[in-house]
Design an enzyme around this catalytic site. Structure first.
Site, PDB file in Angstrom:
ATOM      1  N   ASP A  77       0.863  -1.175   0.000  1.00 25.66           N
ATOM      2  CA  ASP A  77       0.000   0.000   0.000  1.00 25.66           C
ATOM      3  C   ASP A  77       0.909   1.237   0.000  1.00 25.66           C
ATOM      4  O   ASP A  77       2.107   1.129   0.304  1.00 25.66           O
ATOM      5  CB  ASP A  77      -0.885  -0.037   1.249  1.00 25.66           C
ATOM      6  CG  ASP A  77      -1.637   1.247   1.464  1.00 25.66           C
ATOM      7  OD1 ASP A  77      -2.387   1.651   0.553  1.00 25.66           O
ATOM      8  OD2 ASP A  77      -1.466   1.865   2.528  1.00 25.66           O
ATOM      9  N   ASP A 104      -0.197   5.168   1.003  1.00 24.30           N
ATOM     10  CA  ASP A 104      -0.439   6.117   2.086  1.00 24.30           C
ATOM     11  C   ASP A 104      -0.506   5.399   3.429  1.00 24.30           C
ATOM     12  O   ASP A 104      -1.300   4.478   3.614  1.00 24.30           O
ATOM     13  CB  ASP A 104      -1.744   6.874   1.835  1.00 24.30           C
ATOM     14  CG  ASP A 104      -1.657   7.761   0.613  1.00 24.30           C
ATOM     15  OD1 ASP A 104      -1.269   8.927   0.762  1.00 24.30           O
ATOM     16  OD2 ASP A 104      -1.962   7.270  -0.489  1.00 24.30           O
TER      17      ASP A 104
END
Length: 222
Positions: free
Chosen positions: A19, A21
């Site tokens: 991922d 953020d």
């Protein structure tokens, strides 16, 4: 205290899917500012304390709050606000080391950002972007659906069941697990008790990745 990697200890993987953020970059202040400004614009109650759904695609979050016929218009507005605010977006510790160890052939970024927003944030933070990345523009169903991580695995030419997903948010962990991958959660946007993963660690810098002929292993950092 020894870091407990649980069922991940000793396992090998063909690729690691990250991922962005909250996992590779800290964008929380910018995200919160943008969404609270948007909440005030659309007249949501108590916008200064608006709780942002970190890790959830923007359209999904908006659809929970507003009628369906407003979703696209408001999605374009929140994206504009986020594109204009990258102040304080920084790279998290351990990212360069992880990407250098893994190399392009074993690494992907899987984000709920649009392609344009991803590029703004990686430029702001200095993320070493790998060859394979998947954004909200590349899928028809975002996290927690398995499609984003399944697509990243396919682009790398590997089986999702032979991948490790590294995430900071419940929706992303659900997505990775639904795709068949193992999961490693890092703390940042959510508490440990909110993260259902094979292992939960304080940060990406808490682990390191080693690559051998039989694949990738994740171990406690020295």
């Amino acid at each position: 205290m020894t870091l407990d990697l649980g069922p991940l200890a000793g396992r090998t993987f063909d690729a690691v899917l990250f991922d962005m953020d909250g996992t590779l970059i800290d964008s929380v202040p910018a995200v919160d500012r943008s969404w609270r400004r948007w909440a005030a614009e659309v007249g949501l109650p108590d916008p200064e304390n608006f709780q942002v759904s970190h890790g959830t695609p923007a359209r999904t979050a908006i659809a929970r709050l507003l009628p369906a016929d407003r979703v696209e218009t408001e999605f374009r507005r929140i994206e504009q606000l986020e594109l204009e605010d990258a102040d304080g977006v920084v790279l998290l510790d351990g990212v360069h080391e992880a990407f250098a160890a893994l190399g392009d052939a074993r690494t992907a970024i899987v984000t709920s950002c649009t392609d344009a927003l991803m590029r703004v944030r990686v430029d702001a933070a200095g993320v070493p972007v790998p060859r394979v990345f998947v954004t909200a523009d590349d899928v028809s169903r975002g996290k927690p659906d398995p499609e984003p991580f399944a697509r990243a695995a396919s682009l790398l030419g590997v089986d999702p069941a032979r991948c490790l997903v590294v995430e900071d948010a419940p929706a992303g962990l659900l997505s990775g697990r639904a795709a068949g991958a193992a999961t490693l959660a890092v703390l940042g946007t959510h508490r440990a008790d909110e993260l259902d993963a094979d292992a939960v660690v304080p940060a990406l810098a808490s682990v390191r990745f080693t690559v051998a002929d039989d694949g990738v292993r994740v171990v406690a950092a020295d």
